[in-house]
Write a protein that holds these residues in place. Structure first.
Motif, PDB file in Angstrom:
ATOM      1  N   HIS A  44       0.807  -1.212   0.000  1.00 34.96           N
ATOM      2  CA  HIS A  44       0.000   0.000   0.000  1.00 34.96           C
ATOM      3  C   HIS A  44       0.848   1.274   0.000  1.00 34.96           C
ATOM      4  N   LEU A  45       1.693   1.405  -1.019  1.00 41.45           N
ATOM      5  CA  LEU A  45       2.435   2.644  -1.210  1.00 41.45           C
ATOM      6  C   LEU A  45       1.445   3.794  -1.272  1.00 41.45           C
ATOM      7  N   ALA A  46       1.631   4.764  -0.400  1.00 43.32           N
ATOM      8  CA  ALA A  46       0.617   5.816  -0.206  1.00 43.32           C
ATOM      9  C   ALA A  46       0.779   6.933  -1.222  1.00 43.32           C
ATOM     10  N   SER A  47       0.351   6.662  -2.451  1.00 42.62           N
ATOM     11  CA  SER A  47       0.483   7.672  -3.504  1.00 42.62           C
ATOM     12  C   SER A  47      -0.408   7.325  -4.668  1.00 42.62           C
ATOM     13  N   GLN A  48      -0.565   8.287  -5.591  1.00 38.10           N
ATOM     14  CA  GLN A  48      -1.144   8.025  -6.904  1.00 38.10           C
ATOM     15  C   GLN A  48      -0.104   8.417  -7.944  1.00 38.10           C
ATOM     16  N   SER A  49      -0.047   7.638  -9.043  1.00 39.80           N
ATOM     17  CA  SER A  49       0.831   7.919 -10.185  1.00 39.80           C
ATOM     18  C   SER A  49       2.305   7.662  -9.874  1.00 39.80           C
ATOM     19  N   SER A  50       2.610   6.516  -9.263  1.00 38.23           N
ATOM     20  CA  SER A  50       4.016   6.138  -9.105  1.00 38.23           C
ATOM     21  C   SER A  50       4.589   5.618 -10.412  1.00 38.23           C
ATOM     22  N   LEU A  51       3.720   5.363 -11.406  1.00 37.58           N
ATOM     23  CA  LEU A  51       4.115   5.110 -12.791  1.00 37.58           C
ATOM     24  C   LEU A  51       3.373   6.098 -13.677  1.00 37.58           C
ATOM     25  N   ALA A  52       4.017   6.502 -14.775  1.00 35.46           N
ATOM     26  CA  ALA A  52       3.356   7.415 -15.709  1.00 35.46           C
ATOM     27  C   ALA A  52       3.872   7.190 -17.110  1.00 35.46           C
ATOM     28  N   LEU A  53       2.971   7.214 -18.079  1.00 32.69           N
ATOM     29  CA  LEU A  53       3.328   7.115 -19.490  1.00 32.69           C
ATOM     30  C   LEU A  53       3.440   8.505 -20.108  1.00 32.69           C
ATOM     31  N   SER A  54       4.379   8.676 -21.014  1.00 29.64           N
ATOM     32  CA  SER A  54       4.486   9.936 -21.742  1.00 29.64           C
ATOM     33  C   SER A  54       3.270  10.120 -22.642  1.00 29.64           C
ATOM     34  N   ASP A  55       3.089  11.340 -23.122  1.00 30.26           N
ATOM     35  CA  ASP A  55       1.911  11.673 -23.927  1.00 30.26           C
ATOM     36  C   ASP A  55       1.758  10.748 -25.141  1.00 30.26           C
ATOM     37  N   ASP A  56       2.869  10.418 -25.764  1.00 32.86           N
ATOM     38  CA  ASP A  56       2.819   9.589 -26.962  1.00 32.86           C
ATOM     39  C   ASP A  56       2.924   8.102 -26.665  1.00 32.86           C
ATOM     40  N   THR A  92      12.438   9.572  -1.395  1.00 32.53           N
ATOM     41  CA  THR A  92      11.207   8.791  -1.498  1.00 32.53           C
ATOM     42  C   THR A  92      10.273   9.321  -2.581  1.00 32.53           C
ATOM     43  N   PRO A  93      10.656   9.179  -3.844  1.00 35.07           N
ATOM     44  CA  PRO A  93       9.766   9.599  -4.933  1.00 35.07           C
ATOM     45  C   PRO A  93       8.568   8.650  -5.040  1.00 35.07           C
ATOM     46  N   THR A  94       7.391   9.173  -4.822  1.00 38.14           N
ATOM     47  CA  THR A  94       6.188   8.334  -4.807  1.00 38.14           C
ATOM     48  C   THR A  94       5.223   8.656  -5.936  1.00 38.14           C
ATOM     49  N   SER A  95       5.466   9.719  -6.678  1.00 38.01           N
ATOM     50  CA  SER A  95       4.568  10.097  -7.774  1.00 38.01           C
ATOM     51  C   SER A  95       5.382  10.813  -8.840  1.00 38.01           C
ATOM     52  N   VAL A  96       4.986  10.628 -10.100  1.00 35.11           N
ATOM     53  CA  VAL A  96       5.719  11.254 -11.195  1.00 35.11           C
ATOM     54  C   VAL A  96       4.718  11.774 -12.220  1.00 35.11           C
ATOM     55  N   ALA A  97       5.040  12.928 -12.804  1.00 33.44           N
ATOM     56  CA  ALA A  97       4.185  13.572 -13.811  1.00 33.44           C
ATOM     57  C   ALA A  97       5.013  13.851 -15.056  1.00 33.44           C
ATOM     58  N   GLU A 331       1.664  -8.570  -3.207  1.00 31.84           N
ATOM     59  CA  GLU A 331       0.898  -7.743  -2.285  1.00 31.84           C
ATOM     60  C   GLU A 331       1.475  -6.338  -2.137  1.00 31.84           C
ATOM     61  N   THR A 332       2.730  -6.155  -2.565  1.00 37.61           N
ATOM     62  CA  THR A 332       3.349  -4.829  -2.524  1.00 37.61           C
ATOM     63  C   THR A 332       3.084  -4.015  -3.790  1.00 37.61           C
ATOM     64  N   VAL A 333       2.270  -4.551  -4.715  1.00 39.39           N
ATOM     65  CA  VAL A 333       2.034  -3.895  -5.994  1.00 39.39           C
ATOM     66  C   VAL A 333       1.569  -2.452  -5.802  1.00 39.39           C
ATOM     67  N   ALA A 334       2.046  -1.578  -6.688  1.00 35.22           N
ATOM     68  CA  ALA A 334       1.703  -0.150  -6.588  1.00 35.22           C
ATOM     69  C   ALA A 334       1.710   0.475  -7.971  1.00 35.22           C
ATOM     70  N   GLY A 335       0.909   1.532  -8.109  1.00 32.69           N
ATOM     71  CA  GLY A 335       0.872   2.278  -9.358  1.00 32.69           C
ATOM     72  C   GLY A 335       0.188   1.492 -10.464  1.00 32.69           C
ATOM     73  N   LEU A 336      -0.382   2.214 -11.412  1.00 26.41           N
ATOM     74  CA  LEU A 336      -0.973   1.589 -12.594  1.00 26.41           C
ATOM     75  C   LEU A 336      -1.016   2.599 -13.713  1.00 26.41           C
ATOM     76  N   ALA A 337      -0.473   2.203 -14.865  1.00 28.81           N
ATOM     77  CA  ALA A 337      -0.531   3.028 -16.075  1.00 28.81           C
ATOM     78  C   ALA A 337      -1.093   2.167 -17.195  1.00 28.81           C
ATOM     79  N   ALA A 338      -1.929   2.748 -18.050  1.00 29.55           N
ATOM     80  CA  ALA A 338      -2.575   1.977 -19.109  1.00 29.55           C
ATOM     81  C   ALA A 338      -2.477   2.721 -20.435  1.00 29.55           C
ATOM     82  N   SER A 339      -2.211   1.959 -21.487  1.00 25.12           N
ATOM     83  CA  SER A 339      -2.155   2.540 -22.832  1.00 25.12           C
ATOM     84  C   SER A 339      -3.254   1.954 -23.696  1.00 25.12           C
TER      85      SER A 339
END
Length: 339
Positions: A44-56, A92-97, A331-339
């Motif tokens: 339960h990493l306490a964040s949103q967007s620990s993974l992010a896809l570029s615009d393209d 502790t980087p927990t989110s990326v934009a 169980e440690t899974v965190a972040g989700l990005a979808a294309s």
């Protein structure tokens, strides 16, 4: 390439797990790819967007919260290729934009900050002098994200019950923060819809107190309240995902395994559509990060306690229909990005 990505957040060897998505929304494992860094190893990493896809969709960025690094993957037809790994510019980087060629990491540890990078074919290059402090040392930030036009960075601050925003110039430098009180306690995840920011409010995990609020983008780096604390009647809401047309927002309620949906009106006003639009294991905690695919057809979310990824089709009326549940995450899974 239609895919879903999560990270293991493993304390010894962090990895990205990639799934291929079929036309009907079902997922098949594609592979596991080492980030070269470490996660926290804590569920339960306490964040949103620990993974992010570029615009393209050509690049995937991952925050390694245990080793204070960002990893950059090139998205290729047969999987992922680790292209770069750099210091996150803090602890502790927990989110990326990411927007265009500019990336910002949100560093939750130590004295919280955001720190900027340039992204190109050579990898990630720190933007000298780009680090910016948040509103307070106890900000406990949950997420950083760019507005759709890339001119504003928003950060939700759970510790101060506030939302900070930064104006971003053409060179990628952020000016601010301008900080406003959150309409409700414990602002967490957010997304952009119809020119507004829709923010979840966890109210410290109090049972039945989950809500969402919205804020108009009054100008670069400036937010103004629109709808205040629209309750969804559930518990421990944390993550938010908006449809591509900005008409609906889905929030995941960790406390009882449900997804609530909101309709977004003119100017970003909110109305609860369905208190329970979908669920993983209704009544059981565990649902977390979520994302909508780039074509807008599917919503995916992880249930960390069930160690599964769940998927739904997104109807034109905002209703969700379960596609299935897919194994293969820890169980440690965190972040989700979808294309």
């Amino acid at each position: 390439m239609n895919r879903v990505y999560v990270q293991t957040n493993d304390a010894e060897r962090n990895e990205v797990i990639a799934f291929d998505r079929s036309d009907d929304g079902r997922l098949e494992p594609l592979g596991r790819y080492e980030t070269g860094g470490r996660g926290t190893g804590v569920p339960h990493l306490a964040s949103q967007s620990s993974l992010a896809l570029s615009d393209d969709g050509a690049w995937l960025l991952v925050g390694n919260a245990g080793s204070d690094e960002l990893s950059l993957f090139a998205v290729e037809p047969d999987g992922l290729r680790l292209a770069d790994r750099v210091s996150s510019g803090g602890d502790t980087p927990t989110s990326v934009a990411v927007r265009g060629g500019i990336v910002y990491a949100l560093n939750n540890g130590g004295t919280p900050n955001i720190s900027g990078f340039r992204l190109d074919d050579r990898g990630l290059t720190p933007v000298e002098g780009s680090a910016r402090l948040l509103s307070a040392e106890d900000a406990d930030p949950a997420q950083v994200s760019f507005s759709l036009d890339g001119r504003t960075l928003v950060v939700s601050e759970r510790g101060t019950n506030s939302i900070s925003s930064f104006a971003v110039d053409e060179r990628g430098y952020a000016e601010g923060p301008a900080t406003i009180p959150s309409s409700g306690a414990t602002p967490y995840g957010f997304d952009f819809a119809d020119g507004a920011v829709v923010v979840t409010e966890a109210f410290g995990g109090e049972v039945g107190k989950a809500a969402a609020s919205s804020y108009a983008l009054a100008g670069p780096g400036r937010l103004a309240p629109v709808s205040a604390s629209v309750a969804d009647t559930r518990s421990e809401v944390c993550w938010a995902a908006a449809t591509k047309d900005g008409r609906f927002v889905y929030v995941t309620n960790f406390g009882d395994g449900t997804i609530s949906s909101y309709a977004v009106g003119e100017g970003g006003s909110l109305e609860l559509l369905e208190a329970v639009a979908g669920s993983t294991r209704s009544g059981k905690a565990g649902i977390r990060d979520e994302a909508i695919t780039r074509d807008g057809r599917f919503l995916y979310a992880i249930d960390a306690d069930a160690q599964r990824v769940f998927g739904w089709t997104v109807g034109d009326d905002g209703r969700l229909t379960l596609v299935g549940e897919f194994e293969g995450v820890p169980e440690t899974v965190a972040g989700l990005a979808a294309s």
